[in-house]
Design an enzyme around this catalytic site. Sequence first.
Site, mmCIF file in Angstrom:
data_model
loop_
_atom_site.group_PDB
_atom_site.id
_atom_site.type_symbol
_atom_site.label_atom_id
_atom_site.label_comp_id
_atom_site.label_asym_id
_atom_site.label_seq_id
_atom_site.Cartn_x
_atom_site.Cartn_y
_atom_site.Cartn_z
ATOM 1 N N HIS A 270 2.415 -0.853 -7.811
ATOM 2 C CA HIS A 270 1.457 0.102 -8.407
ATOM 3 C C HIS A 270 1.612 1.468 -7.761
ATOM 4 C CE1 HIS A 270 -1.582 0.183 -5.075
ATOM 5 N NE2 HIS A 270 -0.916 -0.900 -4.739
ATOM 6 N N ASP B 34 -3.828 -4.776 -2.963
ATOM 7 C CA ASP B 34 -4.749 -3.678 -3.287
ATOM 8 C C ASP B 34 -5.873 -4.156 -4.219
ATOM 9 O OD1 ASP B 34 -5.841 -1.310 -4.694
ATOM 10 O OD2 ASP B 34 -4.297 -0.232 -3.575
ATOM 11 N N CYS C 201 0.554 -6.548 -5.313
ATOM 12 C CA CYS C 201 -0.011 -5.986 -4.085
ATOM 13 C C CYS C 201 -1.440 -6.497 -3.879
ATOM 14 C CB CYS C 201 0.000 -4.457 -4.171
ATOM 15 S SG CYS C 201 -0.556 -3.664 -2.636
ATOM 16 N N CYS D 13 0.198 3.285 -4.001
ATOM 17 C CA CYS D 13 0.184 2.108 -3.126
ATOM 18 C C CYS D 13 0.154 2.574 -1.664
ATOM 19 C CB CYS D 13 1.422 1.249 -3.374
ATOM 20 S SG CYS D 13 1.481 -0.238 -2.337
ATOM 21 N N ARG E 67 -7.671 -2.751 -6.267
ATOM 22 C CA ARG E 67 -7.770 -2.140 -7.600
ATOM 23 C C ARG E 67 -6.840 -2.777 -8.621
ATOM 24 N NH1 ARG E 67 -6.250 3.678 -5.438
ATOM 25 N NH2 ARG E 67 -4.757 2.288 -4.411
#
Length: 208
Positions: A97, A43, A41, A100, A45
């Site tokens: 994750h 993302d 992803c 998400c 993080r």
Amino acid sequence: MDIKNVFSNNKKWIAEKLASNSNYFNQLSKGQEPEFLYIGCSDSRVTAEDIMGVQPGEVFVHRNIANLVNSVDLNVMSVINYAVRHLKVNHIVVCGHYFCGGVKAAMEAKDLGILNPWLRNIRDVYRIHKKELNDIKDENARYNRLVELNVQEQCINVIKNASVQQAHHQRGLLVHGWVFDVHSGELIDLKIDFPKILSEIMEIYRLE
Ligand code: CO
């Protein structure tokens, strides 16, 4: 973080690398032979190299919203083709994750504009697994399970590619499904049964 710090950080990073190996960038410039293709992803993080503890050159990375593998996305299809046929990776990882935002958005009845067709891929995962998901009463548990099932379905989408099927038979390439738990930092192997999935889906998706 101030954008001005990026370039001073870069200089510090170069100095650190050269301090431990004066030949570091010479070696890096010779080319890449990654063993893994990682599809994760976007993302911020979930940083592939950090969570796997790998160095530059060790993993070929593709990231998009909610780690989707869609057959009409020229980007991810090109990445898979190049990684398998040219870089000759031996492992393909789809890593989702928990927490998400993409998966969460797909569970809501909301018009998200250009994101609608992208997130529809996740709604399709929900539809395939509707019975199991609807039986989970706790909303967070249901959402986490959808994250896992999305990873599983994207692994299946990876296996639908001719290059992946050929590389599995020729050199034993494997596909793995992982989930990163943002809450604990733990990387969880979903233990996708690759040979079993392959044999089940080859009935319809065989391309070689
Ligand atoms: Co995400």
